[in-house]
Design a protein around this motif. Structure first.
Motif, PDB file in Angstrom:
ATOM      1  N   ALA A 124       0.829  -1.212   0.000  1.00 44.84           N
ATOM      2  CA  ALA A 124       0.000   0.000   0.000  1.00 44.84           C
ATOM      3  C   ALA A 124       0.860   1.257   0.000  1.00 44.84           C
ATOM      4  CB  ALA A 124      -0.930  -0.010   1.213  1.00 44.84           C
ATOM      5  N   THR A 125       1.877   1.296   0.856  1.00 43.23           N
ATOM      6  CA  THR A 125       2.737   2.476   0.903  1.00 43.23           C
ATOM      7  C   THR A 125       3.579   2.585  -0.368  1.00 43.23           C
ATOM      8  OG1 THR A 125       4.354   1.179   2.185  1.00 43.23           O
ATOM      9  CG2 THR A 125       2.856   2.618   3.415  1.00 43.23           C
ATOM     10  N   GLY A 126       3.960   1.450  -0.936  1.00 47.43           N
ATOM     11  CA  GLY A 126       4.683   1.488  -2.196  1.00 47.43           C
ATOM     12  C   GLY A 126       3.832   2.049  -3.323  1.00 47.43           C
ATOM     13  N   SER A 127       2.547   1.693  -3.313  1.00 50.06           N
ATOM     14  CA  SER A 127       1.644   2.225  -4.323  1.00 50.06           C
ATOM     15  C   SER A 127       1.461   3.730  -4.163  1.00 50.06           C
ATOM     16  CB  SER A 127       0.293   1.513  -4.234  1.00 50.06           C
ATOM     17  OG  SER A 127      -0.600   1.997  -5.205  1.00 50.06           O
ATOM     18  N   LEU A 128       1.287   4.171  -2.915  1.00 51.52           N
ATOM     19  CA  LEU A 128       1.154   5.607  -2.656  1.00 51.52           C
ATOM     20  C   LEU A 128       2.420   6.365  -3.051  1.00 51.52           C
ATOM     21  CD1 LEU A 128      -0.597   5.482   0.842  1.00 51.52           C
ATOM     22  CD2 LEU A 128      -1.624   6.235  -1.311  1.00 51.52           C
ATOM     23  N   TRP A 129       3.546   5.745  -2.856  1.00 47.71           N
ATOM     24  CA  TRP A 129       4.830   6.359  -3.193  1.00 47.71           C
ATOM     25  C   TRP A 129       5.062   6.347  -4.711  1.00 47.71           C
ATOM     26  CZ3 TRP A 129      10.033   4.415  -0.676  1.00 47.71           C
ATOM     27  CH2 TRP A 129      10.993   5.429  -0.759  1.00 47.71           C
ATOM     28  N   GLY A 130       4.578   5.278  -5.360  1.00 45.31           N
ATOM     29  CA  GLY A 130       4.803   5.151  -6.790  1.00 45.31           C
ATOM     30  C   GLY A 130       4.026   6.150  -7.623  1.00 45.31           C
ATOM     31  N   LYS A 131       2.845   6.560  -7.139  1.00 46.22           N
ATOM     32  CA  LYS A 131       2.018   7.475  -7.921  1.00 46.22           C
ATOM     33  C   LYS A 131       2.734   8.789  -8.236  1.00 46.22           C
ATOM     34  CE  LYS A 131      -1.645   9.136  -9.920  1.00 46.22           C
ATOM     35  NZ  LYS A 131      -1.954   8.756 -11.305  1.00 46.22           N
ATOM     36  N   PRO A 132       3.303   9.498  -7.229  1.00 49.21           N
ATOM     37  CA  PRO A 132       4.002  10.753  -7.579  1.00 49.21           C
ATOM     38  C   PRO A 132       5.358  10.526  -8.237  1.00 49.21           C
ATOM     39  CG  PRO A 132       4.111  10.371  -5.213  1.00 49.21           C
ATOM     40  CD  PRO A 132       3.193   9.333  -5.762  1.00 49.21           C
ATOM     41  N   MET A 133       5.997   9.365  -7.954  1.00 52.43           N
ATOM     42  CA  MET A 133       7.325   9.125  -8.491  1.00 52.43           C
ATOM     43  C   MET A 133       7.288   8.556  -9.904  1.00 52.43           C
ATOM     44  SD  MET A 133       9.504  10.210  -6.310  1.00 52.43           S
ATOM     45  CE  MET A 133       8.305  11.535  -6.055  1.00 52.43           C
ATOM     46  N   TRP A 134       6.382   7.603 -10.144  1.00 54.09           N
ATOM     47  CA  TRP A 134       6.320   6.921 -11.430  1.00 54.09           C
ATOM     48  C   TRP A 134       5.127   7.358 -12.276  1.00 54.09           C
ATOM     49  CZ3 TRP A 134       6.795   1.485  -8.746  1.00 54.09           C
ATOM     50  CH2 TRP A 134       8.078   1.369  -8.204  1.00 54.09           C
ATOM     51  N   GLY A 135       4.195   8.079 -11.659  1.00 51.08           N
ATOM     52  CA  GLY A 135       3.001   8.491 -12.378  1.00 51.08           C
ATOM     53  C   GLY A 135       1.925   7.437 -12.457  1.00 51.08           C
ATOM     54  N   THR A 136       2.054   6.360 -11.691  1.00 51.53           N
ATOM     55  CA  THR A 136       1.057   5.292 -11.694  1.00 51.53           C
ATOM     56  C   THR A 136       1.055   4.616 -10.341  1.00 51.53           C
ATOM     57  OG1 THR A 136       0.323   3.257 -12.796  1.00 51.53           O
ATOM     58  CG2 THR A 136       2.697   3.593 -12.595  1.00 51.53           C
ATOM     59  N   TRP A 137      -0.136   4.054  -9.982  1.00 52.95           N
ATOM     60  CA  TRP A 137      -0.242   3.374  -8.697  1.00 52.95           C
ATOM     61  C   TRP A 137       0.441   2.003  -8.721  1.00 52.95           C
ATOM     62  CZ3 TRP A 137      -2.056   6.409  -4.972  1.00 52.95           C
ATOM     63  CH2 TRP A 137      -2.928   7.451  -5.307  1.00 52.95           C
ATOM     64  N   TRP A 138       0.484   1.375  -9.877  1.00 49.44           N
ATOM     65  CA  TRP A 138       0.985  -0.011  -9.936  1.00 49.44           C
ATOM     66  C   TRP A 138       1.551  -0.283 -11.320  1.00 49.44           C
ATOM     67  CZ3 TRP A 138       1.820  -3.882  -6.560  1.00 49.44           C
ATOM     68  CH2 TRP A 138       2.057  -5.156  -7.089  1.00 49.44           C
ATOM     69  N   VAL A 139       2.653  -1.007 -11.351  1.00 43.96           N
ATOM     70  CA  VAL A 139       3.191  -1.560 -12.586  1.00 43.96           C
ATOM     71  C   VAL A 139       3.575  -3.013 -12.304  1.00 43.96           C
ATOM     72  CG1 VAL A 139       4.051   0.603 -13.556  1.00 43.96           C
ATOM     73  CG2 VAL A 139       5.513  -0.711 -12.001  1.00 43.96           C
ATOM     74  N   TRP A 140       3.550  -3.836 -13.347  1.00 45.77           N
ATOM     75  CA  TRP A 140       3.939  -5.241 -13.153  1.00 45.77           C
ATOM     76  C   TRP A 140       5.458  -5.352 -13.222  1.00 45.77           C
ATOM     77  CZ3 TRP A 140       0.638  -8.351 -11.008  1.00 45.77           C
ATOM     78  CH2 TRP A 140      -0.717  -8.083 -11.137  1.00 45.77           C
ATOM     79  N   ASP A 141       6.062  -4.615 -12.322  1.00 47.01           N
ATOM     80  CA  ASP A 141       7.504  -4.591 -12.132  1.00 47.01           C
ATOM     81  C   ASP A 141       7.923  -5.874 -11.410  1.00 47.01           C
ATOM     82  OD1 ASP A 141       9.717  -3.782  -9.958  1.00 47.01           O
ATOM     83  OD2 ASP A 141      10.006  -2.542 -11.734  1.00 47.01           O
ATOM     84  N   ALA A 142       9.157  -6.333 -11.658  1.00 45.57           N
ATOM     85  CA  ALA A 142       9.613  -7.584 -11.052  1.00 45.57           C
ATOM     86  C   ALA A 142       9.564  -7.529  -9.529  1.00 45.57           C
ATOM     87  CB  ALA A 142      11.038  -7.899 -11.522  1.00 45.57           C
ATOM     88  N   ARG A 143       9.999  -6.424  -8.930  1.00 48.56           N
ATOM     89  CA  ARG A 143       9.985  -6.317  -7.474  1.00 48.56           C
ATOM     90  C   ARG A 143       8.545  -6.274  -6.962  1.00 48.56           C
ATOM     91  NH1 ARG A 143      13.170  -4.238  -3.375  1.00 48.56           N
ATOM     92  NH2 ARG A 143      14.768  -5.634  -4.201  1.00 48.56           N
ATOM     93  N   LEU A 144       7.697  -5.452  -7.565  1.00 45.47           N
ATOM     94  CA  LEU A 144       6.320  -5.334  -7.096  1.00 45.47           C
ATOM     95  C   LEU A 144       5.570  -6.657  -7.250  1.00 45.47           C
ATOM     96  CD1 LEU A 144       7.184  -2.299  -7.476  1.00 45.47           C
ATOM     97  CD2 LEU A 144       4.805  -1.840  -8.026  1.00 45.47           C
ATOM     98  N   THR A 145       5.772  -7.313  -8.375  1.00 47.75           N
ATOM     99  CA  THR A 145       5.064  -8.574  -8.623  1.00 47.75           C
ATOM    100  C   THR A 145       5.507  -9.656  -7.655  1.00 47.75           C
ATOM    101  OG1 THR A 145       4.892  -8.001 -10.968  1.00 47.75           O
ATOM    102  CG2 THR A 145       4.514 -10.300 -10.371  1.00 47.75           C
ATOM    103  N   SER A 146       6.801  -9.742  -7.382  1.00 47.29           N
ATOM    104  CA  SER A 146       7.291 -10.775  -6.455  1.00 47.29           C
ATOM    105  C   SER A 146       6.830 -10.502  -5.029  1.00 47.29           C
ATOM    106  CB  SER A 146       8.821 -10.867  -6.524  1.00 47.29           C
ATOM    107  OG  SER A 146       9.435  -9.624  -6.235  1.00 47.29           O
TER     108      SER A 146
END
Length: 262
Positions: A124-146
């Motif tokens: 959840a905190t990674g998603s909140l952090w990813g939105k302003p940094m990456w411009g999206t709440w979620w990506v099927w990134d290797a780290r996020l997916t694992s």
């Protein structure tokens, strides 16, 4: 007390002598945990009382990420606990499968909901952090997916050990799942090194030159210690409660059978 007619797990939770049960005796565990738990809880609260205000209020914003860097102080400790807790789950599963340690079964059963909660907070905190940094709440990134797979493993273990009327069978199935799922841990840890991912590489564990300024690194480490102590205290308290509940049920069953025999 005659324990011949009790279920194996119930019998193991009654006081017994002998060297085989020296380190698995529930009564000894309850006495030791009763002394340790208050100190562990107090230490966790004291460290978090220092670390959280330091991190969330007094630490400086990052020059690039601004105030959003404060999510780091929750996200990173939760990631550590998600992986470190699963290592503990795997070790407890080995103890349960190989040595049939009754307290290992109970500890694993009570650990999985806490580990799942830590992993959920990490996501959840990674998603909140990813939105302003990456411009999206979620990506099927290797780290996020694992890490998402790790979350499902935690949930699967928590559900599986409670899915059987035979608690020992559920514990065995959960232990097998935990050990199979342990192969995901190296993927979580090294995914940012093995693949080209959006997630940044390790910053804290680089011994020669940590990637964080000390003004951010020190409060992060304090928060990490505080959350780790709180995690351990919560698991210990849950395991202690589970042992007492099982002992009460075992004693009630023994009393009922004595009444039937009498």
């Amino acid at each position: 007390m005659d324990t011949a007619n009790l279920p194996p797990l119930a019998a193991s939770l009654l006081p017994r002598g002998g060297s085989l049960h020296r380190f698995a005796n529930p009564g000894r565990f309850l006495r030791l945990s009763g002394r340790v738990l208050p100190w562990l809880t107090a230490a966790a609260l004291a460290v978090l009382a220092v670390g959280l205000p330091w991190a969330l209020i007094f630490s400086p914003p990052d020059w690039q990420q601004g105030e959003t860097v404060r999510l780091l102080y929750i996200h990173v400790p939760m990631a550590w606990l998600a992986m470190g807790g699963y290592v503990g789950l795997a070790i407890g599963s080995v103890l349960a499968l190989v040595w049939r340690h009754p307290l290992a079964d109970l500890a694993c059963r009570e650990l999985s909901p806490v580990g799942a909660a830590a992993t959920a907070l990490c996501l959840a905190t990674g998603s909140l952090w990813g939105k302003p940094m990456w411009g999206t709440w979620w990506v099927w990134d290797a780290r996020l997916t694992s890490v998402l797979v790790l979350f499902f493993l935690w949930l699967g273990h928590a559900a599986l050990v409670r899915a059987f009327d035979d608690t020992e069978r559920g514990a065995r199935m959960g232990a097998i799942l935990a050990l199979i799922g342990a192969v995901n841990l190296p993927v979580v840890k090294f995914s940012v090194d093995w693949w080209n991912t959006l997630h940044q590489p390790a910053s804290v564990t680089r011994i020669n030159a940590p990637g964080l300024h000390v003004d951010i690194l020190y409060p992060l480490l304090v928060c990490g210690l505080g959350f780790t102590l709180a995690f351990a205290a919560l698991v210990l308290a849950r395991t202690r409660a589970a042992v007492m509940e099982r002992r009460i049920r075992a004693l009630q069953l023994a009393a009922a059978r004595r009444a039937e025999a009498g």
